[in-house]
Design an enzyme around this catalytic site. Structure first.
Site, PDB file in Angstrom:
ATOM      1  CG  HIS A   1     -12.508  -9.923  -1.047  1.00 48.93           C
ATOM      2  ND1 HIS A   1     -13.834 -10.075  -0.750  1.00 48.93           N
ATOM      3  CD2 HIS A   1     -12.083  -8.885  -0.311  1.00 48.93           C
ATOM      4  CE1 HIS A   1     -14.195  -9.162   0.136  1.00 48.93           C
ATOM      5  NE2 HIS A   1     -13.149  -8.426   0.422  1.00 48.93           N
TER       6      HIS A   1
ATOM      7  CB  CYS B   1     -12.684   2.684  -2.907  1.00 45.29           C
ATOM      8  SG  CYS B   1     -11.182   1.724  -2.975  1.00 45.29           S
TER       9      CYS B   1
ATOM     10  CB  CYS C   1       0.699  -7.766  -2.513  1.00 47.67           C
ATOM     11  SG  CYS C   1       1.478  -6.262  -1.900  1.00 47.67           S
TER      12      CYS C   1
ATOM     13  CD  GLU D   1     -12.537  -2.443 -12.113  1.00 45.32           C
ATOM     14  OE1 GLU D   1     -13.491  -3.065 -12.584  1.00 45.32           O
ATOM     15  OE2 GLU D   1     -11.719  -2.957 -11.340  1.00 45.32           O
TER      16      GLU D   1
ATOM     17  CB  CYS E   1     -10.769  -1.641  -1.215  1.00 43.11           C
ATOM     18  SG  CYS E   1     -11.810  -0.199  -1.174  1.00 43.11           S
TER      19      CYS E   1
ATOM     20  CB  CYS F   1      -2.985  -7.620  -4.478  1.00 43.96           C
ATOM     21  SG  CYS F   1      -3.647  -6.135  -5.238  1.00 43.96           S
TER      22      CYS F   1
ATOM     23  N   GLY G   1      -3.358   0.211  -7.257  1.00 44.13           N
ATOM     24  CA  GLY G   1      -2.090   0.934  -7.193  1.00 44.13           C
ATOM     25  C   GLY G   1      -1.613   1.275  -5.799  1.00 44.13           C
ATOM     26  CD  GLU G   2       1.889   2.014  -1.850  1.00 40.77           C
ATOM     27  OE1 GLU G   2       1.327   1.025  -1.353  1.00 40.77           O
ATOM     28  OE2 GLU G   2       1.948   3.110  -1.271  1.00 40.77           O
TER      29      GLU G   2
ATOM     30  CB  CYS H   1       0.201  -2.224  -8.095  1.00 44.52           C
ATOM     31  SG  CYS H   1       1.069  -1.775  -6.578  1.00 44.52           S
TER      32      CYS H   1
ATOM     33  CB  SER I   1      -4.641   2.192   1.929  1.00 43.64           C
ATOM     34  OG  SER I   1      -4.164   0.901   2.253  1.00 43.64           O
TER      35      SER I   1
ATOM     36  CB  SER J   1      -1.413  -3.086   3.511  1.00 41.28           C
ATOM     37  OG  SER J   1      -2.458  -2.320   2.955  1.00 41.28           O
ATOM     38  CG  MET J   2       1.131  -5.960   9.762  1.00 38.07           C
ATOM     39  SD  MET J   2       0.776  -6.077  11.517  1.00 38.07           S
ATOM     40  CE  MET J   2       1.523  -4.618  12.142  1.00 38.07           C
ATOM     41  CG  HIS J   3      -1.961  -7.752   4.585  1.00 34.85           C
ATOM     42  ND1 HIS J   3      -3.168  -7.293   5.075  1.00 34.85           N
ATOM     43  CD2 HIS J   3      -1.772  -7.076   3.413  1.00 34.85           C
ATOM     44  CE1 HIS J   3      -3.670  -6.392   4.230  1.00 34.85           C
ATOM     45  NE2 HIS J   3      -2.847  -6.240   3.231  1.00 34.85           N
TER      46      HIS J   3
HETATM   47  N1  SAH Z   1      -1.538  -0.294  -2.431  1.00 35.39           N
HETATM   48  C1  SAH Z   1      -2.171   0.140  -1.245  1.00 35.39           C
HETATM   49  C2  SAH Z   1      -3.611   0.544  -1.459  1.00 35.39           C
HETATM   50  C3  SAH Z   1      -4.431  -0.286  -2.397  1.00 35.39           C
HETATM   51  S1  SAH Z   1      -4.824  -1.931  -1.863  1.00 35.39           S
HETATM   52  C4  SAH Z   1      -2.051  -0.923  -0.164  1.00 35.39           C
HETATM   53  O1  SAH Z   1      -1.618  -2.022  -0.465  1.00 35.39           O
HETATM   54  O2  SAH Z   1      -2.355  -0.616   0.978  1.00 35.39           O
HETATM   55  C5  SAH Z   1      -6.084  -1.628  -0.654  1.00 35.39           C
HETATM   56  C6  SAH Z   1      -6.210  -2.717   0.408  1.00 35.39           C
HETATM   57  O3  SAH Z   1      -6.766  -3.927  -0.165  1.00 35.39           O
HETATM   58  C7  SAH Z   1      -4.883  -3.125   1.020  1.00 35.39           C
HETATM   59  O4  SAH Z   1      -4.985  -3.244   2.419  1.00 35.39           O
HETATM   60  C8  SAH Z   1      -4.637  -4.463   0.363  1.00 35.39           C
HETATM   61  O5  SAH Z   1      -3.731  -5.229   1.084  1.00 35.39           O
HETATM   62  C9  SAH Z   1      -6.033  -5.030   0.304  1.00 35.39           C
HETATM   63  N2  SAH Z   1      -6.189  -6.187  -0.575  1.00 35.39           N
HETATM   64  C10 SAH Z   1      -5.495  -6.485  -1.696  1.00 35.39           C
HETATM   65  N3  SAH Z   1      -5.910  -7.656  -2.232  1.00 35.39           N
HETATM   66  C11 SAH Z   1      -6.895  -8.113  -1.442  1.00 35.39           C
HETATM   67  C12 SAH Z   1      -7.721  -9.278  -1.449  1.00 35.39           C
HETATM   68  N4  SAH Z   1      -7.609 -10.183  -2.418  1.00 35.39           N
HETATM   69  N5  SAH Z   1      -8.621  -9.446  -0.449  1.00 35.39           N
HETATM   70  C13 SAH Z   1      -8.754  -8.496   0.526  1.00 35.39           C
HETATM   71  N6  SAH Z   1      -8.013  -7.367   0.591  1.00 35.39           N
HETATM   72  C14 SAH Z   1      -7.084  -7.174  -0.377  1.00 35.39           C
HETATM   73 FE1  SF4 Z   2      -0.140  -2.916  -4.925  1.00 30.12          FE
HETATM   74 FE2  SF4 Z   2      -1.593  -2.613  -2.683  1.00 30.12          FE
HETATM   75 FE3  SF4 Z   2      -2.076  -4.623  -4.404  1.00 30.12          FE
HETATM   76 FE4  SF4 Z   2       0.125  -4.678  -2.942  1.00 30.12          FE
HETATM   77  S1  SF4 Z   2      -1.996  -4.761  -2.160  1.00 30.12           S
HETATM   78  S2  SF4 Z   2       0.006  -5.132  -5.138  1.00 30.12           S
HETATM   79  S3  SF4 Z   2       0.656  -2.520  -2.875  1.00 30.12           S
HETATM   80  S4  SF4 Z   2      -2.315  -2.462  -4.805  1.00 30.12           S
END
Ligand code: SAH
Ligand code: SF4
Length: 341
Positions: free
Chosen positions: A286, A104, A115, A91, A329, A118, A156-157, A111, A188, A210-212
């Site tokens: 989300h 996006c 995480c 998508e 995203c 995700c 994906g990463e 992936c 990202s 992506s720190m979190h």
């Molecule tokens: N893999 C890369 C890019 C794709 S994810 C990465 O992790 O950075 C894009 C962004 O969406 C990242 O910052 C990711 O942490 C965030 N993301 C993933 N799941 C999410 C969710 N459920 N709610 C909000 N942001 C989310």
């Molecule tokens: Fe992959 Fe990014 Fe999702 Fe982590 S947040 S599983 S790196 S797509």
């Protein structure tokens, strides 16, 4: 099976022309047709001789694939579903804003990074997308002409599919391709250090990390990548580079209620980011069924934002878009959609 022209660099197109004994300048003409003009078939390349088009068509096809499905949101966001090959569903999301239209894009089906929060990570890894498939998202978009920005924040990463991602960026930014400014592109990453360093030196695009969570043990609980590439090391690498001027690095931070939004978290984030010209982008969580944790509400987001700003950090709260169609995203998961097909 004919091979796709879409996704080939000018050099590769020159290789195709040499192989087919076509004049070298034909490569530039083909690039023009597939990237700038967006033709769907070789027959439409009217400044190529009939013979050249015939020879080219024997082995090649443009390879433009339209979306299988599009879903519009109440707020103007669009989500597009693509079917690539037998059973790969991926998508993209188009997000129109006041002044700009951002696409996006995805870089992998699924992936490997796993995480916890995700939806893509939850699917596991299916396969890498090719540069052609990434470029197809852009070129097959019904509103291609309106596009102003591209963010690699879909499924994906990106740095786990480095070669194809870099190739897609070359096509987007080269004069013979889309001639887009690299300042309109953001990639990202969850923080794969070796490829991140290469990216810093090989492109001029913006970077988002992506720190979190700033704490090793806590981040490890939600992001397995922390084991191999701790966020502290990621920040140390970023600090070595000069981010002043037009090129930006930002840090993405999903705010989980009561989990990563305390004074201690704010303090540690400011410590990790010391000396880096950056911005922390606060994201609403989300919720996904697999990770049953509450996201912060608007008020809690603002409170954490103030906490960070007291430590001298620049912050933004990212507007949530397309939530009614699961288009944020990071929320891209085609699992359900593929089950329906
Ligand atoms: N893999 C890369 C890019 C794709 S994810 C990465 O992790 O950075 C894009 C962004 O969406 C990242 O910052 C990711 O942490 C965030 N993301 C993933 N799941 C999410 C969710 N459920 N709610 C909000 N942001 C989310
Ligand atoms: Fe992959 Fe990014 Fe999702 Fe982590 S947040 S599983 S790196 S797509």
């Amino acid at each position: 099976m004919k091979e796709s022209l879409l996704g080939k660099t000018l050099e590769e197109l020159q290789g195709v022309c040499a192989e087919l004994k076509l004049p070298k300048f034909t490569a530039k003409q083909i690039a023009d047709w597939i990237y700038k003009k967006g033709v769907a078939d070789i027959d439409s390349m009217s400044n190529l001789s009939l013979k050249a088009r015939e020879i080219l068509s024997e082995k090649y096809t443009v390879g433009l694939i339209p979306p299988l499905e599009e879903i519009g949101s109440d707020d103007g966001t669009y989500k597009y579903l693509y079917k690539y090959g037998q059973d790969t569903f991926v998508e993209t999301v188009m997000i129109p804003d006041k002044k700009r239209v951002t696409l996006c894009v995805s870089t992998q089906a699924g992936c490997k990074m796993g995480c916890k929060f995700c939806a893509t990570g939850e699917q596991g890894f299916i396969r890498n997308l090719t540069a052609g498939e990434i470029i197809n998202f852009v070129r097959s978009l019904p509103d291609f002409e309106d596009l102003s920005n591209i963010v690699y924040m879909g499924m994906g990463e990106p740095f786990d599919n480095y070669k194809e991602v870099i190739k897609s960026i070359e096509i987007l930014t080269s004069d013979w391709g889309f001639a887009m400014s690299p300042r309109r592109i953001t990639v990202s990453t969850s923080g794969i250090i070796p490829q991140m360093i290469d990216f810093i030196y090989e492109t001029e695009c913006h970077l988002a990390v992506s720190m979190h969570n700033p704490f090793h043990e806590e981040r490890l609980n939600i992001m397995p990548i922390e084991k191999k590439y701790p966020i502290e090391d990621v920040c140390d690498e970023i600090r070595k580079h000069n981010w002043y001027g037009q090129r930006r690095v930002t840090f993405e931070y999903i705010v989980f209620k009561g989990k990563n939004d305390t004074y201690e978290h704010a303090k540690e984030i400011s410590y990790l980011l010391r000396g880096i010209e950056t911005r922390v982008n606060l994201i609403r969580y989300h919720s996904t069924p697999e990770y049953d944790v509450e996201g912060a509400n608007d008020e809690e987001m603002r409170r954490f934002q103030e906490e960070l700003e007291r430590f001298g950090l620049t912050t933004t709260i990212r507007a949530s878009r397309g939530e009614d169609i699961l288009a944020a995203c990071g929320l891209l998961s085609t699992k359900k959609l593929t089950e329906d097909k």
